[in-house]
Design an enzyme around this catalytic site. Sequence first.
Site, PDB file in Angstrom:
ATOM      1  N   LYS A 124     -52.224  14.678   8.643  1.00  0.00           N
ATOM      2  CA  LYS A 124     -52.602  14.552  10.071  1.00  0.00           C
ATOM      3  C   LYS A 124     -53.763  13.671  10.228  1.00  0.00           C
ATOM      4  CE  LYS A 124     -50.427  15.625  13.430  1.00  0.00           C
ATOM      5  NZ  LYS A 124     -49.086  15.811  13.858  1.00  0.00           N
TER       6      LYS A 124
HETATM    7  N1  GLU Z   1     -46.058  13.412  13.704  1.00  0.00           N
HETATM    8  C1  GLU Z   1     -44.505  13.768  14.317  1.00  0.00           C
HETATM    9  C2  GLU Z   1     -44.925  15.192  13.664  1.00  0.00           C
HETATM   10  O1  GLU Z   1     -45.569  16.043  14.180  1.00  0.00           O
HETATM   11  C3  GLU Z   1     -44.225  12.889  13.313  1.00  0.00           C
HETATM   12  C4  GLU Z   1     -44.981  12.771  11.723  1.00  0.00           C
HETATM   13  C5  GLU Z   1     -44.447  11.818  10.553  1.00  0.00           C
HETATM   14  O2  GLU Z   1     -43.433  11.832  11.058  1.00  0.00           O
HETATM   15  O3  GLU Z   1     -44.842  11.406   9.800  1.00  0.00           O
HETATM   16  O4  GLU Z   1     -44.134  15.178  12.634  1.00  0.00           O
END
Ligand code: GLU
Length: 434
Positions: A124
Amino acid sequence: MTATSSTKQPIILPGKDIVLDEDNPFEAMMSRFDFAAEQLNLDPGLYRILRHPDKQIIVSIPIQRDNGEIEVFTGYRVRYNAWRGTGKGGIRFDMAVTLDEVTALAAWMTWKCALVNIPFGGSKGGVVCDPTTLSDGELERLTRRYTSQIIETLGPESDVPAPDVNTNERVMAWIMDTYSMHKRHTVTAVVTGKPIEMGGSLGRREATGRGCMIMARDAMRVRGIPVEGARVAIQGFGNVGSVTATLLAELGCRIVAIGDKSTALYNADGIDVVDAVNWVEHHRYLSGYPAAEVIPGPDLLTVDCDVLIPAALENVITKRNASDIRARIIIEGANGPTTPNADKILDDAGVFVVPDILANAGGVTVSYFEWVQDRGGYFWDLKTVNSRLEKIMVDSFREVTTMAEQHSVNLRIASYMLAIERVAAVHRLRGLYA
Ligand code: GLU
């Protein structure tokens, strides 16, 4: 990690000498991890490894504002675990971003990808900023400088970002371009959630909301609530909340309450979701939308409804409001909307909670499809994307409910158990590199 904060009510885990601050997202995540690890009888060495992020990067991001001044922002990228494959996870631009929050979100991505059994680890990123105060040019410079500051960790085989809170396709396009310029060739698979024209996948933008709709539909089936006419309240009307509302309305649900950071709205007869989406397209927020009654923001979570969908930010269902919730089903569209103390209150009240790492996994599932399509250079039609997404969500829901029954635990702990066991299984096979 500090053990506790003095002002907040601590939670003490059964059989463990750990006191947690439930409002700290990393500790909130870890309390569930600990409980699931205990149920699994996880090897103590593995437990120790999995309590730590693989890599945390903190960067300073200087940019020139339009008025000529230099301002320095702080950004993070955390890869929590990559044993199952590429680190995967979004980037958020928000004033509330902290290293603890990004680390928790990276861990959640690890469990989420394992739970839906896609070959990714969890990452993240975040930049502490208020994007509404930045011009388009400033936002682009911020995105490009942040990307270049974390470029060593990025790559289709190592760490692949995607949109999250306050980031979108346009931001992904800048990240992809910056990375490609450094590599001297176009690398589409370095980010997902890109515009379709440059290697994005059909259905990616709607995928998280579509996954939430599938989970709400299946949860209603399990709980014997007819989908037709079911009353639904949704907090958050961004990409996740608005798509979930639209798709559930198409199934025949009555969307009785919606809200975003500008307002909360209620209409017992049902809100016309298409009309509300149209309003937001023209006015940016729901505020001023005429065909519903304005209610106090916190009341959105406690209105009389069958299904509640928190699809905004963390820590909105807490011990302070959990006992007032009237919904029989909660679908966690956001990451981390429920605190551990609230889990217990909801369990005791018999509320059926489909946890974040399952409920909102549709987004990363179609990110996986996008990454596969980019690497194969062959793109699927929307029907193929949606039917493969449907299969993964439905299968995962079945696996989680079966696990929950077998171990007499709630769906959240069952989800963690399934996910941790999958991550642990790979570690046992790979061994510890010395
Ligand atoms: N931000 C989204 C989540 O928290 C998608 C993450 C992604 O597709 O890598 O799942």
